[in-house]
Design a protein around this motif. Structure first.
Motif, PDB file in Angstrom:
ATOM      1  N   ASP A 110     -53.949 -14.051  61.210  1.00 40.71           N
ATOM      2  CA  ASP A 110     -53.440 -12.981  62.061  1.00 40.71           C
ATOM      3  C   ASP A 110     -52.642 -11.977  61.228  1.00 40.71           C
ATOM      4  OD1 ASP A 110     -52.474 -11.366  64.045  1.00 40.71           O
ATOM      5  OD2 ASP A 110     -51.285 -12.895  65.045  1.00 40.71           O
ATOM      6  N   GLY A 111     -53.098 -10.730  61.249  1.00 40.31           N
ATOM      7  CA  GLY A 111     -52.328  -9.647  60.632  1.00 40.31           C
ATOM      8  C   GLY A 111     -52.211  -9.727  59.137  1.00 40.31           C
ATOM      9  N   CYS A 112     -53.199 -10.283  58.466  1.00 43.70           N
ATOM     10  CA  CYS A 112     -53.123 -10.446  57.019  1.00 43.70           C
ATOM     11  C   CYS A 112     -53.666  -9.215  56.302  1.00 43.70           C
ATOM     12  CB  CYS A 112     -53.898 -11.682  56.579  1.00 43.70           C
ATOM     13  SG  CYS A 112     -53.221 -13.214  57.270  1.00 43.70           S
ATOM     14  N   SER A 113     -53.124  -8.943  55.128  1.00 39.82           N
ATOM     15  CA  SER A 113     -53.565  -7.825  54.306  1.00 39.82           C
ATOM     16  C   SER A 113     -53.993  -8.380  52.950  1.00 39.82           C
ATOM     17  CB  SER A 113     -52.433  -6.801  54.135  1.00 39.82           C
ATOM     18  OG  SER A 113     -52.844  -5.748  53.314  1.00 39.82           O
ATOM     19  N   LEU A 114     -55.304  -8.329  52.683  1.00 43.72           N
ATOM     20  CA  LEU A 114     -55.855  -8.961  51.486  1.00 43.72           C
ATOM     21  C   LEU A 114     -56.549  -7.922  50.625  1.00 43.72           C
ATOM     22  CD1 LEU A 114     -57.516 -12.068  53.228  1.00 43.72           C
ATOM     23  CD2 LEU A 114     -55.150 -11.802  52.446  1.00 43.72           C
ATOM     24  N   ARG A 115     -56.367  -8.087  49.306  1.00 47.66           N
ATOM     25  CA  ARG A 115     -57.047  -7.165  48.407  1.00 47.66           C
ATOM     26  C   ARG A 115     -58.530  -7.502  48.309  1.00 47.66           C
ATOM     27  NH1 ARG A 115     -58.793  -5.946  43.320  1.00 47.66           N
ATOM     28  NH2 ARG A 115     -58.102  -3.910  42.483  1.00 47.66           N
ATOM     29  N   GLN A 116     -58.834  -8.769  48.197  1.00 43.04           N
ATOM     30  CA  GLN A 116     -60.221  -9.200  48.069  1.00 43.04           C
ATOM     31  C   GLN A 116     -60.659  -9.905  49.359  1.00 43.04           C
ATOM     32  OE1 GLN A 116     -60.245  -7.145  45.009  1.00 43.04           O
ATOM     33  NE2 GLN A 116     -62.104  -8.388  45.097  1.00 43.04           N
ATOM     34  N   ALA A 117     -61.570 -10.852  49.251  1.00 42.15           N
ATOM     35  CA  ALA A 117     -62.224 -11.420  50.429  1.00 42.15           C
ATOM     36  C   ALA A 117     -61.470 -12.613  51.008  1.00 42.15           C
ATOM     37  CB  ALA A 117     -63.644 -11.852  50.074  1.00 42.15           C
ATOM     38  N   LEU A 118     -61.692 -12.820  52.309  1.00 37.92           N
ATOM     39  CA  LEU A 118     -61.304 -14.053  52.997  1.00 37.92           C
ATOM     40  C   LEU A 118     -62.587 -14.857  53.176  1.00 37.92           C
ATOM     41  CD1 LEU A 118     -59.485 -15.933  54.726  1.00 37.92           C
ATOM     42  CD2 LEU A 118     -60.006 -14.435  56.670  1.00 37.92           C
ATOM     43  N   VAL A 119     -62.606 -16.085  52.590  1.00 36.88           N
ATOM     44  CA  VAL A 119     -63.855 -16.845  52.548  1.00 36.88           C
ATOM     45  C   VAL A 119     -63.628 -18.259  53.068  1.00 36.88           C
ATOM     46  CG1 VAL A 119     -65.694 -17.742  51.069  1.00 36.88           C
ATOM     47  CG2 VAL A 119     -64.674 -15.502  50.579  1.00 36.88           C
ATOM     48  N   PHE A 120     -64.547 -18.696  53.938  1.00 39.27           N
ATOM     49  CA  PHE A 120     -64.652 -20.099  54.329  1.00 39.27           C
ATOM     50  C   PHE A 120     -66.025 -20.583  53.869  1.00 39.27           C
ATOM     51  CE2 PHE A 120     -61.705 -18.204  57.320  1.00 39.27           C
ATOM     52  CZ  PHE A 120     -60.695 -19.152  57.431  1.00 39.27           C
ATOM     53  N   TYR A 121     -66.039 -21.573  52.966  1.00 41.32           N
ATOM     54  CA  TYR A 121     -67.310 -22.065  52.433  1.00 41.32           C
ATOM     55  C   TYR A 121     -67.433 -23.568  52.686  1.00 41.32           C
ATOM     56  CZ  TYR A 121     -71.078 -23.181  49.194  1.00 41.32           C
ATOM     57  OH  TYR A 121     -72.258 -23.625  48.650  1.00 41.32           O
ATOM     58  N   GLY A 122     -68.505 -23.952  53.357  1.00 42.62           N
ATOM     59  CA  GLY A 122     -68.786 -25.365  53.575  1.00 42.62           C
ATOM     60  C   GLY A 122     -67.743 -26.071  54.430  1.00 42.62           C
ATOM     61  N   CYS A 123     -67.091 -25.344  55.324  1.00 40.84           N
ATOM     62  CA  CYS A 123     -66.009 -25.925  56.121  1.00 40.84           C
ATOM     63  C   CYS A 123     -66.511 -26.389  57.479  1.00 40.84           C
ATOM     64  CB  CYS A 123     -64.878 -24.902  56.298  1.00 40.84           C
ATOM     65  SG  CYS A 123     -64.084 -24.418  54.750  1.00 40.84           S
ATOM     66  N   LYS A 124     -65.737 -27.286  58.085  1.00 43.59           N
ATOM     67  CA  LYS A 124     -66.033 -27.774  59.430  1.00 43.59           C
ATOM     68  C   LYS A 124     -64.821 -27.534  60.321  1.00 43.59           C
ATOM     69  CE  LYS A 124     -67.452 -31.805  62.116  1.00 43.59           C
ATOM     70  NZ  LYS A 124     -67.834 -33.249  62.091  1.00 43.59           N
ATOM     71  N   PHE A 125     -65.095 -26.929  61.502  1.00 40.78           N
ATOM     72  CA  PHE A 125     -64.025 -26.595  62.439  1.00 40.78           C
ATOM     73  C   PHE A 125     -64.314 -27.318  63.758  1.00 40.78           C
ATOM     74  CE2 PHE A 125     -64.619 -23.133  59.524  1.00 40.78           C
ATOM     75  CZ  PHE A 125     -63.347 -22.664  59.216  1.00 40.78           C
ATOM     76  N   THR A 126     -63.323 -28.058  64.231  1.00 37.40           N
ATOM     77  CA  THR A 126     -63.475 -28.705  65.537  1.00 37.40           C
ATOM     78  C   THR A 126     -62.806 -27.888  66.646  1.00 37.40           C
ATOM     79  OG1 THR A 126     -61.499 -30.044  65.155  1.00 37.40           O
ATOM     80  CG2 THR A 126     -63.621 -31.005  64.526  1.00 37.40           C
ATOM     81  N   LYS A 127     -61.936 -26.978  66.263  1.00 38.27           N
ATOM     82  CA  LYS A 127     -61.294 -26.090  67.225  1.00 38.27           C
ATOM     83  C   LYS A 127     -61.648 -24.644  66.880  1.00 38.27           C
ATOM     84  CE  LYS A 127     -59.082 -29.380  69.428  1.00 38.27           C
ATOM     85  NZ  LYS A 127     -59.386 -29.739  70.826  1.00 38.27           N
TER      86      LYS A 127
END
Length: 616
Positions: A110-127
């Motif tokens: 929420d409300g993040c400021s990033l210079r490069q990428a936000l990456v999720f790789y090979g992750c599992k989310f139950t929620k």
């Protein structure tokens, strides 16, 4: 590490500089506030977080990496910043990376400021996974090879790169709203078990669905592409795909700039609906490209749009493509075989000013261009072909089409000045007396005439199959007109056929009994003049009229013998019907009587033939 021992990760974050690899740790509740993080870079591998992980307005240096971590509770990154980048640590242009992690709680960025990428790789989310009000200044947001058992929501994010989902399994609905990115991409073997909804998004280039399976409905509301468009390639949509321009807001005026469809399966259809009935808010689309392949199937419907170019090419086996109430500046169908369904309903020329591709300062003329195409059983309803500037049909098969309430193009539209140009070329070649150029120009003119004639022949045949006799006769008239001109151009000339075609024009090729009756009256009068003269004993046949008085006498004599004209109108009359003392007249009168019988019989036949045009 013992099960009851927790690693003090917060203390590690307080160390400035680059932290070494931290692995095989167990962490309890972790809350990082602005003054609690001084590290430049942190890499955590095989960590177990038993409680909430909360980063609040922290400056993460050049970034943070979580690898093979297990989050038993939620993860909340709130207003964190990554302002710098060092490719020594981040060869993949990433600011925050979660790699092969498992999330048992809700994840919120929420409300993040990033210079490069936000990456999720090979992750599992139950929620649920939520990314909102975040900004990436150089790269984008990417989920690759992830499994989401709950919703994915990306909201109010601004990205200079792509928002990209790659080869992921999303078991609940996906919502992307109020976002701006270079591309919105769904590529690889994605599986969307529920639906996808894109609301009020701007993609500066393209929205791409590539090789995925979407089992739920797809809805686009007020989505805009600035330069590119929507590209659907090799994807399968088990339920409806809906794009509605009528719900767009004031800030979203353009809509999707271009559509490109290739090898997709639409089990419940693709429906692209523009703004209906409101001339102030047209729905302009620069281009629609449909690559017809055996893998393209289902219903594809475009309605209430104003399109710059429509391009179709390939082999249509099982797709049903319809254009309903669509205005088009240029419709191009080439190298196409249609064995599926193509429907044009309410097709007309666009009234918008579309720029020419080669010369943007010029506007493009409206045109329909078809070449090397079999339209199969294409349907045309309430189309206005007369509204187009140019009709260019070359090697097109039209015999199986069906039409209803169509305003057809005129011969001048179909000629497109090609015949006039070829005639001028032939005339120029004749003046130069160059045999080769004369033959070449004559052949070009013959081909142009034959091409137009062939179009009308096929349309005639298609109308006959529908039982539309008036329309088929109109097409037949144009067909014979161009056939006559083509025969006249041929060398050596086929005189017998040319004379038949020339004489067939006396009733407009079976269309006009009035023309035949006019010919009957004119030629019977011309036949009567010599008969009337020779039947009079008051004239000197060896002396021509040389004064107005003598001419008046001749006319008066013809008026006195008008009964003979009425007799001549009956080709079965007896010669004695002309006069009782016919034997006293010159013998040549029998010759003129014979000629009048032949001419009058011919025109009577032509008139009767024209009367029977609807019952042939």
């Amino acid at each position: 590490m013992p099960a009851d021992t927790f690693f003090d990760l917060k203390a590690q974050f307080l160390q400035s500089g680059t932290s070494p690899l931290i692995e095989d740790i167990r962490v309890d509740f972790l809350e990082i506030n602005p003054g609690d993080y001084k590290a430049k870079y942190v890499h955590i591998r095989r960590g177990e977080f038993t409680s909430l992980v909360h980063f609040n307005r922290a400056d993460l240096g050049i970034g943070i990496l979580f690898e093979e971590c297990n989050f038993l509770e939620g993860v909340h990154l709130e207003a964190v910043a990554v302002k710098h980048f060092d490719d020594t640590f981040w060869p993949e242009n990433t600011s925050i990376l979660f790699k092969n992690c498992t999330f048992h709680g809700r994840v919120e960025i929420d409300g993040c400021s990033l210079r490069q990428a936000l990456v999720f790789y090979g992750c599992k989310f139950t929620k649920e996974l939520t990314v909102k009000k975040s900004h990436t200044s150089h790269e984008g947001i990417k989920l690759e090879k992830c499994t989401l058992e709950d919703h994915l929501r990306i909201s109010e994010c601004q990205s200079q790169g792509d928002i990209h989902l790659i080869s992921s399994n999303l078991q609940r609905a996906v919502l992307i709203e109020y976002c701006s990115a270079e591309n919105l991409m769904f590529s690889g073997s994605n599986v969307f078990s529920m639906g996808v909804e894109l609301d009020y998004n701007i993609a500066r280039m393209n929205i791409i669905f590539l090789d995925g399976l979407i089992r739920g409905e797809v809805h686009f509301t007020a989505v805009e592409t600035t330069k590119g468009g929507l590209r659907l390639i090799g994807s399968q949509f088990e339920k409806g795909f809906f794009i509605d321009y009528s719900t767009r807001g004031a800030a979203f005026q353009q809509g999707i700039f271009q559509y490109s469809i290739d090898s997709c399966k639409f089990f419940s259809g693709l429906f692209i609906k523009g703004t209906q009935g409101d001339k102030r808010r047209v729905s302009p689309v620069r281009m629609i490209i449909i690559e017809l392949t055996p893998n393209l199937s289902g219903n594809i419907n475009f309605s209430d749009l104003d399109v710059g170019k429509v391009f179709m090419q390939g082999y249509n086996n099982s797709a049903n493509i319809s254009f309903t109430n669509v205005a088009v500046n240029e419709l191009t169908i080439c190298e196409t075989t249609n064995q599926g369904g193509i429907i044009f309903s309410g097709l007309r020329a666009s009234r918008l000013q579309w720029q020419d591709d080669q010369a943007p300062i010029l506007t493009r003329s409206s045109a329909i261009v078809m070449s090397n195409t079999n339209l199969g059983k294409a349907l045309f309803f309430q189309c206005d072909f007369s509204s187009f500037d140019l009709i260019d049909l070359h090697n097109v098969i039209l015999t199986d089409i069906s039409s209803s309430n169509v305003t057809w193009f005129s011969p001048l539209q179909l000629e497109n000045r090609r015949i006039i140009t070829n005639r001028l070329e032939l005339k120029k070649a004749k003046k130069q007396r160059k045999h080769y150029e004369i033959e070449y120009a004559r052949h070009s003119l013959y081909r142009a005439l034959s091409s137009v004639r062939e179009i009308y022949r096929q349309l005639k045949f298609a109308s006959q199959k529908q039982g539309d006799m008036p329309l088929s006769l109109e097409f037949q008239r144009h067909e014979m007109h161009y056939y006559k001109q083509a025969v006249a151009v041929q060398r050596p000339r086929q005189w017998s056929e040319y004379l038949i075609l020339w004489s067939s024009g006396s009733n407009n090729y079976g269309q006009s009994w009035l023309r035949a009756m006019t010919g009957l009256l004119v030629f019977s009068a011309l036949s009567y003049i010599p008969v009337g003269f020779y039947a009079s004993s008051k004239l000197d046949y060896h002396h021509f009229a040389t004064s107005w008085d003598e001419l008046g006498v001749n006319i008066a004599i013809l008026g006195q013998n008008l009964k003979m004209w009425v007799v001549l109108l009956n080709p079965t009359h007896r010669i004695k019907d002309l006069s009782d003392n016919i034997d006293d007249f010159p013998s040549i009168i029998y010759v003129f009587d014979l000629l009048s019988r032949v001419i009058i019989s011919y025109f009577i036949f032509q008139m009767v033939s024209a009367f029977r045009k609807f019952s042939k």
